[in-house]
Motif scaffolding. Structure first.
Motif, short mmCIF file in Angstrom:
data_model
loop_
_atom_site.label_atom_id
_atom_site.label_comp_id
_atom_site.label_asym_id
_atom_site.label_seq_id
_atom_site.Cartn_x
_atom_site.Cartn_y
_atom_site.Cartn_z
N GLY A 130 0.78 -1.22 0.00
CA GLY A 130 0.00 0.00 0.00
C GLY A 130 0.82 1.28 0.00
N ILE A 131 2.12 1.15 0.26
CA ILE A 131 2.98 2.33 0.21
C ILE A 131 3.19 2.68 -1.25
N VAL A 132 2.60 3.79 -1.67
CA VAL A 132 2.63 4.15 -3.09
C VAL A 132 3.18 5.56 -3.35
N TRP A 133 3.75 6.19 -2.32
CA TRP A 133 4.36 7.51 -2.56
C TRP A 133 5.45 7.37 -3.63
N ASP A 134 6.11 6.23 -3.66
CA ASP A 134 7.14 5.98 -4.66
C ASP A 134 6.55 5.96 -6.07
N GLU A 135 5.31 5.48 -6.22
CA GLU A 135 4.65 5.53 -7.52
C GLU A 135 4.33 6.97 -7.91
N PHE A 136 3.92 7.78 -6.95
CA PHE A 136 3.66 9.19 -7.24
C PHE A 136 4.91 9.82 -7.84
N VAL A 137 6.03 9.67 -7.15
CA VAL A 137 7.27 10.30 -7.59
C VAL A 137 7.75 9.69 -8.90
N GLY A 138 7.66 8.39 -9.05
CA GLY A 138 8.06 7.74 -10.30
C GLY A 138 7.27 8.25 -11.49
N TYR A 139 5.97 8.43 -11.30
CA TYR A 139 5.14 8.97 -12.39
C TYR A 139 5.53 10.41 -12.69
N TRP A 140 5.75 11.21 -11.65
CA TRP A 140 6.14 12.60 -11.88
C TRP A 140 7.48 12.71 -12.59
N VAL A 141 8.39 11.77 -12.32
CA VAL A 141 9.67 11.74 -13.05
C VAL A 141 9.40 11.39 -14.51
N THR A 142 8.54 10.41 -14.74
CA THR A 142 8.18 10.03 -16.11
C THR A 142 7.68 11.23 -16.91
N MET A 143 6.96 12.11 -16.23
CA MET A 143 6.26 13.19 -16.91
C MET A 143 7.04 14.51 -16.98
N ILE A 144 8.33 14.47 -16.70
CA ILE A 144 9.16 15.68 -16.78
C ILE A 144 9.15 16.20 -18.23
N ALA A 145 8.81 17.48 -18.38
CA ALA A 145 8.84 18.18 -19.68
C ALA A 145 7.95 17.52 -20.73
N VAL A 146 6.80 17.01 -20.29
CA VAL A 146 5.85 16.38 -21.20
C VAL A 146 4.66 17.33 -21.35
N PRO A 147 4.12 17.47 -22.57
CA PRO A 147 2.96 18.34 -22.76
C PRO A 147 1.79 17.91 -21.87
N VAL A 148 1.07 18.89 -21.37
CA VAL A 148 -0.08 18.61 -20.52
C VAL A 148 -1.28 18.32 -21.42
N ALA A 149 -1.49 17.03 -21.65
CA ALA A 149 -2.58 16.58 -22.49
C ALA A 149 -2.92 15.14 -22.10
N PRO A 150 -4.20 14.76 -22.22
CA PRO A 150 -4.61 13.41 -21.80
C PRO A 150 -3.83 12.29 -22.48
N LEU A 151 -3.51 12.42 -23.76
CA LEU A 151 -2.76 11.37 -24.46
C LEU A 151 -1.41 11.13 -23.80
N TRP A 152 -0.69 12.20 -23.51
CA TRP A 152 0.63 12.07 -22.91
C TRP A 152 0.54 11.57 -21.47
N ALA A 153 -0.48 12.00 -20.74
CA ALA A 153 -0.68 11.53 -19.37
C ALA A 153 -0.92 10.02 -19.37
N LEU A 154 -1.73 9.55 -20.31
CA LEU A 154 -2.03 8.12 -20.42
C LEU A 154 -0.80 7.33 -20.85
#
Length: 158
Positions: free
Chosen positions: A81-105
């Motif tokens: 259940g410890i998922v703070w690491d997933e939060f940070v991992g996803y945020w790292v994935t999304m560095i300098a990515v356009p803010v759009a549903p396709l890229w988020a998915l």
């Protein structure tokens, strides 16, 4: 089935480590935790890139402590259940990515693939690095791998 301890709802440290409670999901808490990180990414993505990077760095550092403390309190290393690491991992994935549903998915899918399959050196870090830093490190590496693939895709399409 994952069973979250009652302290998730009473202890603010556990609540954060459990991804604002998202890790209490009885099914696929890592995936649910990553989903919970998406709306927060939309907010973070409004920041200037340097500020975004500093926030993610701070979230990683705080996450090492949160995850360590929660693991110690629960007596379980890297409780599902410890998922703070997933939060940070996803945020790292999304560095300098356009803010759009396709890229988020796409970022979500890539991060989950690397986090679940754990190719080298992710699996190595997961198995050999312990404590809060170890909990955070494998997802950080998964996020970096996912970010690299996502950046390649973005540049091929552009």
């Amino acid at each position: 089935m994952n069973r979250a301890p009652a302290s998730v709802w009473r202890n603010p440290i556990h609540f954060l480590a459990f991804g604002l409670g998202s890790g209490a999901s009885p099914w696929a808490p890592g995936t649910v935790g990553t989903l919970a990180a998406v709306p927060l990414w939309y907010l973070l993505a409004q920041l200037p890139l340097v500020t975004y990077l500093l926030v993610v760095l701070a979230a990683f550092a705080v996450g090492c402590w949160l995850c360590q403390r929660t693991s110690e309190d629960l007596g379980v290393h890297d409780h599902g259940g410890i998922v703070w690491d997933e939060f940070v991992g996803y945020w790292v994935t999304m560095i300098a990515v356009p803010v759009a549903p396709l890229w988020a998915l796409l970022g979500f899918v890539l991060f989950r693939v690397f986090d679940i399959l754990k190719p080298w050196p992710i699996r190595w870090a997961d198995q050999r690095v312990h404590g809060g830093f170890g909990i955070m490190l494998d997802d950080l590496i998964a996020g970096v791998f996912a970010a690299l693939v996502l950046q390649i895709i973005m540049h091929v399409i552009a």
